[in-house]
Write a protein that holds these residues in place. Structure first.
Motif, PDB file in Angstrom:
ATOM      1  N   LEU A  80       0.803  -1.227   0.000  1.00 54.70           N
ATOM      2  CA  LEU A  80       0.000   0.000   0.000  1.00 54.70           C
ATOM      3  C   LEU A  80       0.837   1.278   0.000  1.00 54.70           C
ATOM      4  O   LEU A  80       0.285   2.368  -0.125  1.00 54.70           O
ATOM      5  N   LYS A  81       2.136   1.162   0.126  1.00 51.83           N
ATOM      6  CA  LYS A  81       2.960   2.363   0.157  1.00 51.83           C
ATOM      7  C   LYS A  81       2.810   3.238  -1.095  1.00 51.83           C
ATOM      8  O   LYS A  81       2.742   4.473  -0.974  1.00 51.83           O
ATOM      9  N   PRO A  82       2.726   2.668  -2.306  1.00 50.73           N
ATOM     10  CA  PRO A  82       2.501   3.545  -3.469  1.00 50.73           C
ATOM     11  C   PRO A  82       1.202   4.334  -3.359  1.00 50.73           C
ATOM     12  O   PRO A  82       1.143   5.503  -3.772  1.00 50.73           O
ATOM     13  N   THR A  83       0.167   3.710  -2.826  1.00 47.79           N
ATOM     14  CA  THR A  83      -1.099   4.419  -2.650  1.00 47.79           C
ATOM     15  C   THR A  83      -0.971   5.504  -1.594  1.00 47.79           C
ATOM     16  O   THR A  83      -1.448   6.627  -1.783  1.00 47.79           O
ATOM     17  N   PHE A  84      -0.336   5.185  -0.471  1.00 47.64           N
ATOM     18  CA  PHE A  84      -0.105   6.214   0.546  1.00 47.64           C
ATOM     19  C   PHE A  84       0.645   7.400  -0.056  1.00 47.64           C
ATOM     20  O   PHE A  84       0.280   8.556   0.187  1.00 47.64           O
ATOM     21  N   ASN A  85       1.674   7.119  -0.833  1.00 49.31           N
ATOM     22  CA  ASN A  85       2.480   8.195  -1.413  1.00 49.31           C
ATOM     23  C   ASN A  85       1.646   9.094  -2.313  1.00 49.31           C
ATOM     24  O   ASN A  85       1.783  10.332  -2.285  1.00 49.31           O
ATOM     25  N   SER A  86       0.776   8.487  -3.112  1.00 50.16           N
ATOM     26  CA  SER A  86      -0.070   9.277  -4.009  1.00 50.16           C
ATOM     27  C   SER A  86      -1.108  10.080  -3.238  1.00 50.16           C
ATOM     28  O   SER A  86      -1.378  11.235  -3.558  1.00 50.16           O
ATOM     29  N   LEU A  87      -1.689   9.470  -2.220  1.00 47.42           N
ATOM     30  CA  LEU A  87      -2.686  10.186  -1.409  1.00 47.42           C
ATOM     31  C   LEU A  87      -2.049  11.357  -0.678  1.00 47.42           C
ATOM     32  O   LEU A  87      -2.666  12.429  -0.543  1.00 47.42           O
ATOM     33  N   ILE A  88      -0.830  11.175  -0.202  1.00 48.30           N
ATOM     34  CA  ILE A  88      -0.139  12.263   0.483  1.00 48.30           C
ATOM     35  C   ILE A  88       0.188  13.400  -0.479  1.00 48.30           C
ATOM     36  O   ILE A  88       0.002  14.579  -0.164  1.00 48.30           O
ATOM     37  N   SER A  89       0.647  13.057  -1.661  1.00 51.94           N
ATOM     38  CA  SER A  89       1.093  14.090  -2.598  1.00 51.94           C
ATOM     39  C   SER A  89      -0.060  14.786  -3.310  1.00 51.94           C
ATOM     40  O   SER A  89       0.077  15.946  -3.720  1.00 51.94           O
ATOM     41  N   GLN A  90      -1.219  14.101  -3.466  1.00 54.94           N
ATOM     42  CA  GLN A  90      -2.278  14.664  -4.300  1.00 54.94           C
ATOM     43  C   GLN A  90      -3.633  14.821  -3.629  1.00 54.94           C
ATOM     44  O   GLN A  90      -4.461  15.616  -4.095  1.00 54.94           O
ATOM     45  N   TYR A  91      -3.903  14.089  -2.540  1.00 54.93           N
ATOM     46  CA  TYR A  91      -5.270  14.056  -2.032  1.00 54.93           C
ATOM     47  C   TYR A  91      -5.381  14.330  -0.537  1.00 54.93           C
ATOM     48  O   TYR A  91      -6.302  13.850   0.121  1.00 54.93           O
ATOM     49  N   GLY A  92      -4.499  15.117  -0.005  1.00 49.64           N
ATOM     50  CA  GLY A  92      -4.686  15.663   1.336  1.00 49.64           C
ATOM     51  C   GLY A  92      -4.485  14.701   2.485  1.00 49.64           C
ATOM     52  O   GLY A  92      -4.878  15.008   3.614  1.00 49.64           O
ATOM     53  N   MET A  93      -3.876  13.548   2.234  1.00 50.33           N
ATOM     54  CA  MET A  93      -3.570  12.645   3.345  1.00 50.33           C
ATOM     55  C   MET A  93      -2.426  13.228   4.163  1.00 50.33           C
ATOM     56  O   MET A  93      -1.365  13.552   3.624  1.00 50.33           O
ATOM     57  N   ILE A  94      -2.646  13.352   5.480  1.00 51.92           N
ATOM     58  CA  ILE A  94      -1.613  13.950   6.331  1.00 51.92           C
ATOM     59  C   ILE A  94      -1.013  12.950   7.318  1.00 51.92           C
ATOM     60  O   ILE A  94      -0.066  13.291   8.034  1.00 51.92           O
ATOM     61  N   GLY A  95      -1.562  11.733   7.373  1.00 55.08           N
ATOM     62  CA  GLY A  95      -0.979  10.782   8.303  1.00 55.08           C
ATOM     63  C   GLY A  95      -1.825   9.546   8.518  1.00 55.08           C
ATOM     64  O   GLY A  95      -2.664   9.182   7.678  1.00 55.08           O
ATOM     65  N   PHE A  96      -1.623   8.921   9.696  1.00 59.58           N
ATOM     66  CA  PHE A  96      -2.182   7.604   9.987  1.00 59.58           C
ATOM     67  C   PHE A  96      -2.895   7.620  11.341  1.00 59.58           C
ATOM     68  O   PHE A  96      -2.616   8.457  12.200  1.00 59.58           O
ATOM     69  N   TYR A  97      -3.778   6.627  11.498  1.00 60.54           N
ATOM     70  CA  TYR A  97      -4.623   6.570  12.691  1.00 60.54           C
ATOM     71  C   TYR A  97      -4.698   5.138  13.212  1.00 60.54           C
ATOM     72  O   TYR A  97      -4.824   4.188  12.432  1.00 60.54           O
ATOM     73  N   MET A  98      -4.600   4.975  14.544  1.00 57.75           N
ATOM     74  CA  MET A  98      -4.820   3.679  15.190  1.00 57.75           C
ATOM     75  C   MET A  98      -5.559   3.907  16.505  1.00 57.75           C
ATOM     76  O   MET A  98      -5.614   5.027  17.023  1.00 57.75           O
ATOM     77  N   GLU A  99      -6.101   2.804  17.053  1.00 61.10           N
ATOM     78  CA  GLU A  99      -6.872   2.955  18.285  1.00 61.10           C
ATOM     79  C   GLU A  99      -6.843   1.694  19.142  1.00 61.10           C
ATOM     80  O   GLU A  99      -6.790   0.565  18.656  1.00 61.10           O
ATOM     81  N   GLU A 100      -6.833   1.905  20.438  1.00 60.11           N
ATOM     82  CA  GLU A 100      -7.107   0.922  21.489  1.00 60.11           C
ATOM     83  C   GLU A 100      -6.326  -0.387  21.374  1.00 60.11           C
ATOM     84  O   GLU A 100      -6.858  -1.452  21.668  1.00 60.11           O
ATOM     85  N   LEU A 101      -5.080  -0.313  21.006  1.00 58.82           N
ATOM     86  CA  LEU A 101      -4.278  -1.530  20.922  1.00 58.82           C
ATOM     87  C   LEU A 101      -4.085  -2.169  22.294  1.00 58.82           C
ATOM     88  O   LEU A 101      -4.248  -3.382  22.458  1.00 58.82           O
ATOM     89  N   ILE A 102      -3.717  -1.365  23.283  1.00 61.68           N
ATOM     90  CA  ILE A 102      -3.470  -1.905  24.619  1.00 61.68           C
ATOM     91  C   ILE A 102      -4.763  -2.436  25.220  1.00 61.68           C
ATOM     92  O   ILE A 102      -4.787  -3.513  25.831  1.00 61.68           O
ATOM     93  N   TRP A 103      -5.845  -1.725  25.061  1.00 57.40           N
ATOM     94  CA  TRP A 103      -7.146  -2.159  25.586  1.00 57.40           C
ATOM     95  C   TRP A 103      -7.534  -3.524  25.034  1.00 57.40           C
ATOM     96  O   TRP A 103      -8.103  -4.360  25.741  1.00 57.40           O
ATOM     97  N   HIS A 104      -7.200  -3.780  23.780  1.00 58.80           N
ATOM     98  CA  HIS A 104      -7.579  -5.034  23.135  1.00 58.80           C
ATOM     99  C   HIS A 104      -6.471  -6.088  23.179  1.00 58.80           C
ATOM    100  O   HIS A 104      -6.473  -7.016  22.376  1.00 58.80           O
ATOM    101  N   GLY A 105      -5.550  -5.958  24.137  1.00 62.05           N
ATOM    102  CA  GLY A 105      -4.650  -7.055  24.437  1.00 62.05           C
ATOM    103  C   GLY A 105      -3.251  -6.973  23.881  1.00 62.05           C
ATOM    104  O   GLY A 105      -2.436  -7.867  24.138  1.00 62.05           O
ATOM    105  N   ALA A 106      -2.937  -5.941  23.103  1.00 62.80           N
ATOM    106  CA  ALA A 106      -1.566  -5.816  22.592  1.00 62.80           C
ATOM    107  C   ALA A 106      -0.621  -5.444  23.730  1.00 62.80           C
ATOM    108  O   ALA A 106      -1.004  -4.772  24.686  1.00 62.80           O
TER     109      ALA A 106
END
Length: 357
Positions: free
Chosen positions: A96-122
């Motif tokens: 997915l890195k090529p897609t991330f690169n295109s979204l960042i350069s052309q479609y306003g992607m500014i970063g990444f999101y995650m949630e509740e890893l520790i809560w769910h046992g990580a």
């Protein structure tokens, strides 16, 4: 001890009271909803969280910035709800890195999101390693992370196991702790921030607040601890906005949530609750100054119709026929919503006891 609890409550109440009367936090600039399929429904938002490419393109045309959820690239969900590292995570990421690169350069992607890893046992080490990897791959991107407040307040995860949360990884830029009316109060959440979260922040890190905006469609779960959830949700909306306006740690609100979520929680979102939709439109517009968006939904649909009829865009090579994660066979898409901003994996329902805060 009882006197101390009373004193602490008075202090937090005083802080919230001041928030209503004054406070124009110059750092408060972001507003978003969870579970938004069509960003043109919420043009007053300036932040969109999704891994659906056509929706990200629509958001870009609306001058919204996008965070892409990537939890399911790294983690799979066992039948009991526990997160485990996916053995093929690197292959999924690299594809997915090529897609991330295109979204960042052309479609306003500014970063990444995650949630509740520790809560769910990580484990904290695996969580920290994941954050470090993402930041090493994209050092200029924003990394937002939401943790379930009971994880921090009770020092345990959803499975009742004791955990340690020694720090907020420095690779995280935006941090949030979500708590809902069925689990605790705003006073408890504010106290958790003041006494535990803020002291752990690095200088570059900022806070998002996650106000609740939903109602139950049946007797499947208790959503707010009251017969009628709407007044409760309206009160939380005003109180959390007042908090954000007076607290310079806070840079945004990520409201949970917009579209109805009947399959998972048997609940309806703010879109289908007129009082909440109106109130959050007012709040969002005040934060983003986006009262009028010139680009219409019809013109956006027209502009995307050509690219969505084929499997990829000739100019960018970005797949527009499905979500980013649909082509990664190792990613378990059941563990997170495609447009989550808040705890959508399975909303934490552990109550934060008054005695713990």
């Amino acid at each position: 001890a009882r006197t101390m609890r009373f004193t602490e409550s008075l202090v937090v109440c005083a802080i919230l009271l001041v928030s209503f009367v004054c406070g124009d936090n110059p750092r408060l600039e972001w507003f978003s909803f969870a579970i938004v399929g069509d960003p043109s429904e919420v043009p007053y938002c300036n932040l969109f969280v999704s891994y659906d490419v056509p929706a990200i393109m629509t958001a870009s045309n609306l001058n919204m910035s996008t965070l892409v959820p990537v939890l399911t690239l790294f983690w799979s969900t066992r039948q009991d709800g526990r997160l485990v590292r996916d053995p093929d995570w690197r292959q999924s990421w690299d594809s997915l890195k090529p897609t991330f690169n295109s979204l960042i350069s052309q479609y306003g992607m500014i970063g990444f999101y995650m949630e509740e890893l520790i809560w769910h046992g990580a484990s904290f080490s695996d969580f920290n390693d994941t954050c470090t990897f993402i930041k090493n791959e994209y050092p200029d991107s924003i990394l937002m992370y939401v943790e379930a407040a009971p994880t921090l307040a009770l020092n345990r995860n959803a499975f009742g196991e004791p955990i340690t949360y020694p720090q907020i990884p420095s690779t995280i830029d935006w941090f949030a702790a979500d708590l809902y009316p069925n689990s605790g109060t705003i006073l408890q959440l504010r106290y958790l921030h003041e006494t535990l979260i803020y002291p752990m922040l690095h200088p570059h890190q900022s806070i998002f607040l996650i106000p609740p905006a939903f109602d139950t469609t049946g007797d499947k779960i208790i959503t707010c601890g009251a017969p009628d959830c709407v007044p409760v949700m309206l009160s939380w909306a005003d109180d959390m906005y007042a908090w954000a306006r007076n607290d310079t740690f806070v840079i945004g609100l990520g409201v949970y949530y917009w579209a109805s979520n009947g399959e998972e929680h048997f609940e309806i979102g703010a879109r289908d609750i007129p009082q909440l939709a109106i109130r959050y439109r007012q709040i969002g517009s005040q934060i983003t100054n986006r009262n009028d968006i010139s680009t219409s939904s019809s013109s956006l649909s027209s502009s995307l119709s050509t690219s969505s009829t084929s499997s990829s865009s000739p100019s960018t090579g970005i797949s527009t026929s499905s979500s980013l994660l649909s082509s990664t066979s190792s990613a378990s898409t059941s563990s997170a919503s495609a447009t989550s901003l808040g705890s959508t994996t399975s909303r934490s329902t552990s109550t934060i006891a008054t005695s713990t805060i």
